[in-house]
Design a protein around this motif. Structure first.
Motif, PDB file in Angstrom:
ATOM      1  N   SER A 111       0.845  -1.190   0.000  1.00  0.00           N
ATOM      2  CA  SER A 111       0.000   0.000   0.000  1.00  0.00           C
ATOM      3  C   SER A 111       0.879   1.238   0.000  1.00  0.00           C
ATOM      4  N   VAL A 112       0.238   2.370  -0.203  1.00  0.00           N
ATOM      5  CA  VAL A 112       0.942   3.658  -0.232  1.00  0.00           C
ATOM      6  C   VAL A 112       1.770   3.870   1.047  1.00  0.00           C
ATOM      7  N   LYS A 113       1.365   3.210   2.133  1.00  0.00           N
ATOM      8  CA  LYS A 113       2.070   3.360   3.415  1.00  0.00           C
ATOM      9  C   LYS A 113       3.502   2.828   3.363  1.00  0.00           C
ATOM     10  N   ALA A 114       3.813   2.041   2.323  1.00  0.00           N
ATOM     11  CA  ALA A 114       5.198   1.570   2.179  1.00  0.00           C
ATOM     12  C   ALA A 114       6.115   2.750   1.825  1.00  0.00           C
TER      13      ALA A 114
ATOM     14  N   PRO B 136      -6.730   9.187  -2.819  1.00  0.00           N
ATOM     15  CA  PRO B 136      -7.540   8.783  -1.655  1.00  0.00           C
ATOM     16  C   PRO B 136      -6.940   9.348  -0.368  1.00  0.00           C
ATOM     17  N   CYS B 137      -7.800   9.895   0.486  1.00  0.00           N
ATOM     18  CA  CYS B 137      -7.313  10.621   1.656  1.00  0.00           C
ATOM     19  C   CYS B 137      -7.913  10.081   2.947  1.00  0.00           C
ATOM     20  N   GLY B 138      -7.052   9.765   3.907  1.00  0.00           N
ATOM     21  CA  GLY B 138      -7.492   9.410   5.247  1.00  0.00           C
ATOM     22  C   GLY B 138      -7.180  10.584   6.151  1.00  0.00           C
ATOM     23  N   VAL B 139      -6.103  10.472   6.912  1.00  0.00           N
ATOM     24  CA  VAL B 139      -5.701  11.563   7.788  1.00  0.00           C
ATOM     25  C   VAL B 139      -5.016  12.677   6.971  1.00  0.00           C
TER      26      VAL B 139
ATOM     27  N   ASP C 169     -11.269   0.997   4.709  1.00  0.00           N
ATOM     28  CA  ASP C 169     -10.666   1.094   6.046  1.00  0.00           C
ATOM     29  C   ASP C 169      -9.425   1.989   6.067  1.00  0.00           C
ATOM     30  N   GLY C 170      -8.734   2.122   4.946  1.00  0.00           N
ATOM     31  CA  GLY C 170      -7.561   3.000   4.916  1.00  0.00           C
ATOM     32  C   GLY C 170      -7.932   4.475   5.029  1.00  0.00           C
ATOM     33  N   LEU C 171      -9.219   4.769   4.867  1.00  0.00           N
ATOM     34  CA  LEU C 171      -9.663   6.171   4.845  1.00  0.00           C
ATOM     35  C   LEU C 171     -10.618   6.480   5.988  1.00  0.00           C
TER      36      LEU C 171
ATOM     37  N   LEU D 164      -8.139  -4.241  -6.479  1.00  0.00           N
ATOM     38  CA  LEU D 164      -7.728  -3.213  -5.518  1.00  0.00           C
ATOM     39  C   LEU D 164      -8.608  -3.276  -4.286  1.00  0.00           C
ATOM     40  N   GLU D 165      -8.116  -2.740  -3.163  1.00  0.00           N
ATOM     41  CA  GLU D 165      -8.989  -2.675  -1.997  1.00  0.00           C
ATOM     42  C   GLU D 165      -9.912  -1.457  -2.135  1.00  0.00           C
ATOM     43  N   PRO D 166     -11.055  -1.458  -1.449  1.00  0.00           N
ATOM     44  CA  PRO D 166     -12.048  -0.396  -1.666  1.00  0.00           C
ATOM     45  C   PRO D 166     -11.467   1.023  -1.586  1.00  0.00           C
TER      46      PRO D 166
ATOM     47  N   THR E 159      -4.088   3.082  -4.083  1.00  0.00           N
ATOM     48  CA  THR E 159      -3.265   3.107  -2.868  1.00  0.00           C
ATOM     49  C   THR E 159      -3.105   1.781  -2.137  1.00  0.00           C
ATOM     50  N   GLY E 160      -3.816   0.736  -2.534  1.00  0.00           N
ATOM     51  CA  GLY E 160      -3.626  -0.525  -1.815  1.00  0.00           C
ATOM     52  C   GLY E 160      -4.405  -1.672  -2.412  1.00  0.00           C
ATOM     53  N   GLY E 161      -4.025  -2.889  -2.047  1.00  0.00           N
ATOM     54  CA  GLY E 161      -4.836  -4.032  -2.457  1.00  0.00           C
ATOM     55  C   GLY E 161      -4.126  -5.347  -2.706  1.00  0.00           C
TER      56      GLY E 161
HETATM   57  C1  PLP Z   1      -3.642   5.211   4.529  1.00  0.00           C
HETATM   58  C2  PLP Z   1      -4.241   5.011   3.229  1.00  0.00           C
HETATM   59  C3  PLP Z   1      -4.636   6.095   2.443  1.00  0.00           C
HETATM   60  C4  PLP Z   1      -4.577   7.543   2.887  1.00  0.00           C
HETATM   61  O1  PLP Z   1      -3.426   7.937   3.560  1.00  0.00           O
HETATM   62  P1  PLP Z   1      -3.523   9.039   4.721  1.00  0.00           P
HETATM   63  O2  PLP Z   1      -2.122   9.381   5.008  1.00  0.00           O
HETATM   64  O3  PLP Z   1      -4.197   8.391   5.885  1.00  0.00           O
HETATM   65  O4  PLP Z   1      -4.337  10.160   4.200  1.00  0.00           O
HETATM   66  C5  PLP Z   1      -5.189   5.817   1.218  1.00  0.00           C
HETATM   67  N1  PLP Z   1      -5.351   4.558   0.773  1.00  0.00           N
HETATM   68  C6  PLP Z   1      -4.972   3.487   1.498  1.00  0.00           C
HETATM   69  C7  PLP Z   1      -5.185   2.119   0.952  1.00  0.00           C
HETATM   70  C8  PLP Z   1      -4.407   3.689   2.747  1.00  0.00           C
HETATM   71  O5  PLP Z   1      -4.045   2.634   3.463  1.00  0.00           O
END
Ligand code: PLP
Length: 447
Positions: free
Chosen positions: A121-124, A282-285, A343-345, A388-390, A424-426
């Motif tokens: 995922s983008v977190k990498a 895609p945006c979470g925090v 869930d990532g968002l 991809l994940e949702p 961003t993930g999946g």
């Molecule tokens: C964390 C995450 C995001 C968004 O990143 P943030 O830093 O939380 O805004 C987007 N897509 C996926 C799959 C994530 O895990």
């Protein structure tokens, strides 16, 4: 709820005065073009971060390449670079035109962070960067490492023992925990992941199998972060990865931009005034999309247009930007719950650090319902065989919004536009889980 004061104004008054907030509170999909966007050369003067910060981060990741290549053999072919492919999506573009009944001019591409090595995922990007920086700082301080060394020596019992005297903690809805957990455990740190209720079981199982301590909470993401922060403060030698305020995460994400530039030029894709690049994130925090936006604006300036995408059940960043209150407002203030399969968002309160840094750079934001995410998931699987994940589908409606909005289309040359959805993930989602996502998506698409 309606009597609560936000910036001195009751919630009921915010709702009365702003139809956008009413729509968000009603969980409708919304679209917002940022009236505060400034030309890049003005926007960059408003903040303390600059190109040098991103270059330093990129140089640090370069120093770690020999270590990454050794510790994670799947990165060997790329010489220890943690990077994802670019993919053209002609079939998805066609499927979307049919689905929406709307012509979508320009070219649709995906940035497949869903397939980033190590944690899928983008977190990498941000997560791993922050831990590497912390490890380097500790090793420098102890005079066990210097800048010209071959960093592959970090993958050894000696360094493992050294890092095991230190610990890492993080609060997560899942993917940040995966990336922090995997890299920290591999380096030798004792690592604790504080998981919110919405985190998927398979993510917890995978982390435990790698020696990561996983603590579970029945509450949401903000609470998991709070618990993690409290616990970390009590432990000596503990580094807390603060997703809501971390500059390191932000800069780790920002390094993606230079690499994207290289990929685009390998594909002979030009970005200039007459060939705009539109990027949907895609945006979470906010750390990932914010860092990437910052990196992209440094490189492409006003020729890149960045949009954030959030679930209708978690529009925290849009609420923070629109009200100007940033982390001073949460979706709960307007009765919105963060219940979403993305869930990532699933985040209730945005990063104030990110909001304040990007509010003059971002071009807009929109929200997407879960139903819509699942429909896009199935369209993508059928048209491109890309699973991809949702969360990762949230970028796709962006192309529709921009194409449909004639006002915006008049500002830029849509015919020549490249639309890049950041996927961003999946890739690490277990197959049975993915099959369920897909079937749910199929059932939501009218024949
Ligand atoms: C964390 C995450 C995001 C968004 O990143 P943030 O830093 O939380 O805004 C987007 N897509 C996926 C799959 C994530 O895990």
């Amino acid at each position: 709820m309606h009597n609560k004061l936000l910036a001195g104004k009751p919630v009921s008054q915010w709702l009365e005065e702003h139809s956008l907030i009413r729509d968000m509170a009603a969980l409708n999909e919304v679209l917002w073009f940022n009236p505060g966007t400034m030309p890049f050369n003005e926007a960059i003067k408003k903040i303390s971060l600059g190109a040098g910060d991103v270059e330093n981060a990129a140089a640090r990741l370069d120093r770690f390449k020999p270590y990454i290549a050794k510790a994670f053999p799947e990165t060997q072919a790329a010489g220890g670079l943690i990077e994802s492919p670019l993919k053209a999506l002609p079939a998805m573009q066609q499927a979307m035109q049919q689905f929406y009944g709307q012509k979508l001019p320009g070219q649709l591409l995906a940035k497949c962070d869903s397939h980033l090595p190590i944690s899928g995922s983008v977190k990498a990007r941000g997560g791993i960067y922050e831990i590497l920086k912390h490890a380097e700082t500790l090793a420098f301080k102890a005079e066990r490492l210097s800048i010209g060394d071959d960093y592959s020596k970090l993958d050894s019992k000696k360094f493992h023992d050294f890092f095991s005297q230190h610990s890492i903690a993080v609060g997560s809805t899942g993917n940040l925990g995966l990336s922090i957990g995997i890299i920290s455990a591999r380096l030798g740190f004792h690592v604790t992941v504080h998981m919110s209720a919405d985190a998927k079981q398979w993510k917890k199982d995978m982390l435990r199998s790698k020696g990561v301590e996983v603590l579970e909470y029945s509450s949401d993401y903000s609470m998991a972060v709070k618990k993690g922060r409290e616990q970390a403060a009590k432990l000596p030698n503990c580094h807390f990865v603060d997703d809501e305020n971390s500059c390191d995460l932000f800069l780790g994400y920002a390094t993606a931009a230079e690499r994207l530039k290289r990929q685009l030029s390998e594909w002979d894709i030009i970005v200039d005034k007459d060939h705009p690049l539109l990027v949907y994130l895609p945006c979470g925090v906010g750390g990932a999309p914010g860092g990437i936006t910052f990196g992209l604006k440094l490189i492409f300036k006003d020729n890149v247009h960045c949009f954030f995408a959030e679930p209708t059940h978690a529009p925290c960043m849009l609420l923070g930007l629109y009200t100007g209150l940033h982390d001073g407002v949460s979706i709960g203030d307007f009765g919105i719950d963060p219940v979403t399969q993305a869930d990532g968002l699933a985040v209730g309160r945005p990063s104030g650090f990110v909001g304040r840094n990007i509010h003059t750079m971002l071009d807009g934001a929109y929200t997407v319902s879960d139903e819509h995410l699942f429909q896009l998931l199935a369209l993508m699987a059928d048209s491109q065989k890309l699973f991809l994940e949702p969360s990762a589908l949230a970028g796709f409606p962006g192309m529709l919004h921009v194409s449909r909005n004639t006002g915006y289309g008049q500002k830029i040359n849509l015919k020549n536009a490249v639309h890049l959805a950041w996927c961003t993930g999946g890739s690490m989602v277990p197959q049975n889980e993915m099959q369920q996502y897909y079937e749910r998506g199929k059932s939501l698409i009218p024949n």
